[in-house]
Design an enzyme around this catalytic site. Structure first.
Site, PDB file in Angstrom:
ATOM      1  N   HIS A 209     -37.465  58.993 -19.637  1.00  0.00           N
ATOM      2  CA  HIS A 209     -36.534  58.838 -18.517  1.00  0.00           C
ATOM      3  C   HIS A 209     -36.833  57.631 -17.635  1.00  0.00           C
ATOM      4  CE1 HIS A 209     -39.794  60.738 -16.325  1.00  0.00           C
ATOM      5  NE2 HIS A 209     -39.211  60.372 -15.191  1.00  0.00           N
TER       6      HIS A 209
HETATM    7  C1  UD1 Z   1     -36.824  60.766 -10.481  1.00  0.00           C
HETATM    8  C2  UD1 Z   1     -38.010  59.973  -9.946  1.00  0.00           C
HETATM    9  C3  UD1 Z   1     -39.041  59.804 -11.045  1.00  0.00           C
HETATM   10  C4  UD1 Z   1     -39.414  61.148 -11.661  1.00  0.00           C
HETATM   11  C5  UD1 Z   1     -38.145  61.837 -12.129  1.00  0.00           C
HETATM   12  C6  UD1 Z   1     -38.438  63.194 -12.717  1.00  0.00           C
HETATM   13  C7  UD1 Z   1     -37.520  58.309  -8.221  1.00  0.00           C
HETATM   14  C8  UD1 Z   1     -37.403  56.859  -7.942  1.00  0.00           C
HETATM   15  N1  UD1 Z   1     -37.620  58.649  -9.503  1.00  0.00           N
HETATM   16  O1  UD1 Z   1     -36.216  59.967 -11.492  1.00  0.00           O
HETATM   17  O2  UD1 Z   1     -40.213  59.231 -10.510  1.00  0.00           O
HETATM   18  O3  UD1 Z   1     -40.292  60.928 -12.736  1.00  0.00           O
HETATM   19  O4  UD1 Z   1     -37.269  61.990 -11.006  1.00  0.00           O
HETATM   20  O5  UD1 Z   1     -37.305  63.755 -13.317  1.00  0.00           O
HETATM   21  O6  UD1 Z   1     -37.530  59.098  -7.314  1.00  0.00           O
HETATM   22  N2  UD1 Z   1     -29.122  63.418 -12.275  1.00  0.00           N
HETATM   23  C9  UD1 Z   1     -28.334  64.490 -12.584  1.00  0.00           C
HETATM   24  N3  UD1 Z   1     -28.681  65.723 -12.063  1.00  0.00           N
HETATM   25  C10 UD1 Z   1     -29.771  65.916 -11.283  1.00  0.00           C
HETATM   26  C11 UD1 Z   1     -30.566  64.808 -10.973  1.00  0.00           C
HETATM   27  C12 UD1 Z   1     -30.239  63.553 -11.479  1.00  0.00           C
HETATM   28  O7  UD1 Z   1     -27.353  64.369 -13.302  1.00  0.00           O
HETATM   29  O8  UD1 Z   1     -30.028  67.055 -10.878  1.00  0.00           O
HETATM   30  C13 UD1 Z   1     -28.778  62.087 -12.852  1.00  0.00           C
HETATM   31  C14 UD1 Z   1     -27.894  61.261 -11.955  1.00  0.00           C
HETATM   32  O9  UD1 Z   1     -27.052  60.525 -12.771  1.00  0.00           O
HETATM   33  C15 UD1 Z   1     -28.869  60.322 -11.293  1.00  0.00           C
HETATM   34  C16 UD1 Z   1     -29.900  60.111 -12.377  1.00  0.00           C
HETATM   35  O10 UD1 Z   1     -29.982  61.358 -13.057  1.00  0.00           O
HETATM   36  O11 UD1 Z   1     -28.283  59.125 -10.860  1.00  0.00           O
HETATM   37  C17 UD1 Z   1     -31.249  59.712 -11.847  1.00  0.00           C
HETATM   38  O12 UD1 Z   1     -31.730  60.663 -10.893  1.00  0.00           O
HETATM   39  P1  UD1 Z   1     -32.782  60.200  -9.760  1.00  0.00           P
HETATM   40  O13 UD1 Z   1     -33.249  61.395  -8.996  1.00  0.00           O
HETATM   41  O14 UD1 Z   1     -32.230  59.076  -8.990  1.00  0.00           O
HETATM   42  O15 UD1 Z   1     -33.961  59.622 -10.607  1.00  0.00           O
HETATM   43  P2  UD1 Z   1     -34.713  60.197 -11.906  1.00  0.00           P
HETATM   44  O16 UD1 Z   1     -34.426  59.307 -13.032  1.00  0.00           O
HETATM   45  O17 UD1 Z   1     -34.447  61.664 -12.060  1.00  0.00           O
END
Ligand code: UD1
Length: 360
Positions: A209
């Site tokens: 990821h």
């Molecule tokens: C985040 C953390 C990362 C951690 C990871 C664990 C930051 C910068 N990154 O990354 O360090 O290792 O979490 O999972 O804080 N999304 C969904 N549903 C959700 C959550 C996210 O669909 O419940 C999708 C959305 O499109 C979103 C993308 O995932 O834009 C990224 O989510 P985000 O929380 O921004 O970062 P992660 O890649 O999850």
């Protein structure tokens, strides 16, 4: 003397794992009065609620509902929405864990209105400032009064950055506390039956990821091609993070089993009996070290070097040819049994709450 009011802030999946043993340990300590706020950074059921259920975390008093967004938007939303909550509740201390955007945002918000911050998992450094988490780690540590460290490198890094040694406490790893506390429950997970996975035969588990691996379609495609080559040698299961789901397109016929995100208990069970784990996660490097499962980290650096020196981890980068080669080599040559890193004994949260209660 009145209890110290500790407001813990969590937002994303790895935060939930780390806060579970801390909430439990704080609840047992009369000198502390814990409160929990969820920023809403992760919000899908399998990314959030499932973890609260699996890890028996009390429901948060407040959910800020920030959701997804760019780094600036997400960080700013947490700050804007958390500030009035902190002003209203006026805790004595804000407790943050790990290195996600919610960690940084909560630490900044608290310190700017005069509330002290404690950071659990302080001092880890990949020395790669293109990683958003590295920025989050450096800044959070710089504004925290209490720095709780999981491994010796964390102590060294903080001292090198000029942190006051009196603020630093080497306590072990709360992620391992969570793993040990839930061992009876993940051992009983029905995931193998549900997936029809024969545990008498070797299989591999994959997670990806990191933006550096999954955001560029060409890099991701090359990684998936490598995994599909490896799948000719052993079954591969890959619970897919929502960030990656859309980019998968029509993949799924190449021998890799792409699954929905999994809860904590099922995922740890799946890792525990794997022959090999390939990942770009931070926490998984630590969990495989304790589970004794070989781990190949598909990044150029790790902020958790003890998993290499003491554990089962090897940091091999993301070159597709190298991944296949290293994975096949690892299948042929079982690694030596790991030695658990110092203090990774399931009691880190107890040590942390002792320090918190002393500072009352
Ligand atoms: C985040 C953390 C990362 C951690 C990871 C664990 C930051 C910068 N990154 O990354 O360090 O290792 O979490 O999972 O804080 N999304 C969904 N549903 C959700 C959550 C996210 O669909 O419940 C999708 C959305 O499109 C979103 C993308 O995932 O834009 C990224 O989510 P985000 O929380 O921004 O970062 P992660 O890649 O999850």
């Amino acid at each position: 003397m009145s209890a110290l009011r500790v407001l813990a802030v969590v937002g994303a999946r790895p935060n939930f794992v780390k806060i579970a043993p801390l909430m439990r340990a704080m609840a047992r300590k009369p000198a502390l009065e814990p409160l929990l706020v969820h920023t809403g950074q992760h919000y899908d059921g399998p990314m959030s609620e499932q973890f609260f259920d699996d890890l028996e975390i009390p429901r948060p008093a407040v959910n800020l509902g920030v959701g997804s967004g760019s780094h600036a938007v997400q960080t700013a939303e947490v700050m804007c929405r958390l500030e009035p909550v902190l002003e209203h509740l006026r805790p004595d201390l804000v407790l943050v864990v790990g290195d996600v955007n919610s960690t940084l945002a909560a630490a900044l918000t608290a310190v700017k209105i005069g509330i002290e911050v404690a950071h659990v998992e302080a001092g880890l450094r990949s020395f790669d400032r293109t990683m958003p988490e590295e920025i989050n780690r450096v800044v959070t540590d710089a504004v925290s009064r209490l720095l709780f460290v999981t491994e010796k490198s964390g102590l060294t890094n903080l001292l090198n950055e000029g942190a006051d040694p009196r603020r630093i406490h080497v306590v072990g790893n709360v992620m391992i506390d969570a793993l040990e506390a839930s061992r009876p429950r993940w051992t009983a997970s029905p995931i193998f039956r549900r997936l029809g996975l024969d545990t008498r035969r070797p299989y591999a588990v994959v997670t990806l990821h990191r933006p550096s691996n999954v955001d560029d379609p060409a890099s991701l495609a090359a990684l998936l091609d490598a995994l599909e080559k490896l799948a000719a040698h052993l079954p591969i299961v890959f619970p897919v993070h929502p960030r990656v789901r859309a980019a998968l397109g029509r993949r799924g016929e190449g021998g890799v089993r792409y699954l929905d995100p999994m809860g904590y208990l099922d995922f740890v069970a799946l890792m525990s009996r794997a022959r090999l784990v390939l990942t770009d996660s931070g926490g998984i490097q630590e969990e495989t070290t304790i589970l004794g499962v070989p781990c190949l980290t598909l990044r150029d650096s790790t902020e958790r070097p003890v998993t290499v020196t003491h554990g089962t981890n090897r940091v091999i980068g993301a070159d597709p040819g190298k991944i296949v080669h290293e994975a096949l080599t690892s299948l042929e040559h079982p690694a030596a049994p790991p030695a658990p890193p110092p203090l990774w004994d399931g009691r880190a949260a107890e040590r942390i709450v002792e320090v918190l209660a002393d500072g009352r």
